[in-house]
Design an enzyme around this catalytic site. Structure first.
Site, PDB file in Angstrom:
ATOM      1  N   ASN A  29       5.482   2.475  -6.053  1.00 22.38           N
ATOM      2  CA  ASN A  29       5.795   2.231  -7.454  1.00 22.38           C
ATOM      3  C   ASN A  29       4.816   2.916  -8.410  1.00 22.38           C
ATOM      4  OD1 ASN A  29       7.689   1.096  -9.126  1.00 22.38           O
ATOM      5  ND2 ASN A  29       6.566  -0.818  -9.414  1.00 22.38           N
ATOM      6  N   LYS A  50       4.187   5.449   4.903  1.00 19.64           N
ATOM      7  CA  LYS A  50       3.541   4.144   4.931  1.00 19.64           C
ATOM      8  C   LYS A  50       3.377   3.613   6.358  1.00 19.64           C
ATOM      9  CE  LYS A  50       5.360   3.088   0.332  1.00 19.64           C
ATOM     10  NZ  LYS A  50       6.087   2.124  -0.511  1.00 19.64           N
ATOM     11  N   PRO A  85       0.827  -1.212   0.000  1.00 18.92           N
ATOM     12  CA  PRO A  85       0.000   0.000   0.000  1.00 18.92           C
ATOM     13  C   PRO A  85       0.857   1.257   0.000  1.00 18.92           C
ATOM     14  CG  PRO A  85      -0.806  -1.581   1.616  1.00 18.92           C
ATOM     15  CD  PRO A  85       0.512  -2.105   1.123  1.00 18.92           C
ATOM     16  N   GLU A  86       0.433   2.252  -0.761  1.00 22.02           N
ATOM     17  CA  GLU A  86       1.170   3.509  -0.789  1.00 22.02           C
ATOM     18  C   GLU A  86       0.583   4.466   0.239  1.00 22.02           C
ATOM     19  OE1 GLU A  86       2.485   4.872  -4.578  1.00 22.02           O
ATOM     20  OE2 GLU A  86       2.314   2.898  -5.488  1.00 22.02           O
ATOM     21  N   ARG A 109      13.803   9.410  10.503  1.00 25.20           N
ATOM     22  CA  ARG A 109      14.440   8.684   9.397  1.00 25.20           C
ATOM     23  C   ARG A 109      13.638   8.787   8.108  1.00 25.20           C
ATOM     24  NH1 ARG A 109      14.826   4.756  13.605  1.00 25.20           N
ATOM     25  NH2 ARG A 109      13.224   3.462  12.604  1.00 25.20           N
TER      26      ARG A 109
END
Length: 269
Positions: free
Chosen positions: A162, A52, A2-3, A121
């Protein structure tokens, strides 16, 4: 995987359905039993996402961190709650709804300091109001790495997967192998707000749509896209099919372990 729009959509949903009241938290599967016991019966103060990652904040030092990974799902429904089916890592029950989390990469209770370290991060998230596109540009503009790889680096930009990377590059005519430092600042200043708008649309619709109105099936007469991912896209998973703008067959090849898609005519090297 999942984005980012999926996690922000979940966060908004959980904020409406669970936040502001005590919730029951359990682990029918047992793998999150210790963590669930720390927040069971507590008030869920807020649900939020960064890239995410999904966070259920109970107290400053009791935050449930969830990363769905490749196989995770988080489904919910109105009460009454059904009997758990399958490997349910975490179940949450609120005033009106219940939800089951299955198959996540991460489901853990973190302290506030640990959450801050994790978020430090991560690159800026286009869906967050505190996102700073200059932070991403600073990394991109100094790198020889292809822009298609940089866009997937969660330390550069958070939440892009992606689909969004392939579609964003197509919409701006950028070849995927263009080194980050070869990208013009003017191009980035156009790409960032476009990405924000596309991802916000994804949150609203629950799917990724990137095709401009003039290229939609209703405008061109072409058949709608048939794909389990849904949504209208220009190049993603359209290998060998004609580009919706110029007709050139869409190409694909592996890049940094992921399939990369582009139109060689609209995105010249």
């Amino acid at each position: 995987m999942p984005e980012g729009h999926t996690l922000h959509r979940l966060a908004r949903l959980h904020q409406r359905r669970f936040a502001g009241a005590p919730v029951e938290v359990s682990s029918p599967q047992g793998r999150f039993a210790a963590g669930a016991s720390l927040v069971d019966g507590q008030v869920l103060r807020r649900a939020e996402a960064h890239g995410k990652h999904l966070f259920h904040v109970y107290e400053p030092d009791r935050v449930v961190h969830i990363h769905l990974g490749l196989y995770g799902t988080f489904d919910d429904a109105p009460l009454p709650a059904a009997t758990p089916v399958g490997a349910v890592r975490m179940r949450i029950v609120g005033r009106t709804h219940w939800g089951d989390l299955r198959g996540p990469t991460a489901c853990e209770v973190l302290t506030g300091a640990e959450v801050n370290a994790l978020r430090a991060r991560l690159g800026p998230d286009p869906l967050r109001r505190d996102a700073d596109p200059d932070r991403a540009w600073d990394r991109i503009s100094r790198s020889r790495t292809p822009i298609a790889v940089l866009l997937l680096d969660q330390s550069v930009l958070s939440g892009v997967g992606n689909v969004y990377r392939a579609e964003l590059l197509f919409r701006h005519g950028v070849h995927p192998l263009t080194p980050g430092r070869s990208l013009d600042r003017a191009q980035w200043d156009e790409m960032w707000p476009d990405l924000v708008a596309l991802m916000r649309l994804g949150v609203r619709r629950g799917r990724i749509d990137t095709v401009r109105d003039e290229h939609l099936p209703s405008a061109t007469g072409r058949p709608p896209r048939q794909d389990r991912h849904g949504g209208e896209v220009y190049v993603y998973r359209r290998t060998g099919q004609p580009c919706l703008i110029c007709g050139t067959p869409v190409r694909s090849e592996p890049l940094a372990t992921r399939n990369n898609y582009w139109c060689p005519t609209c995105q010249p090297a």
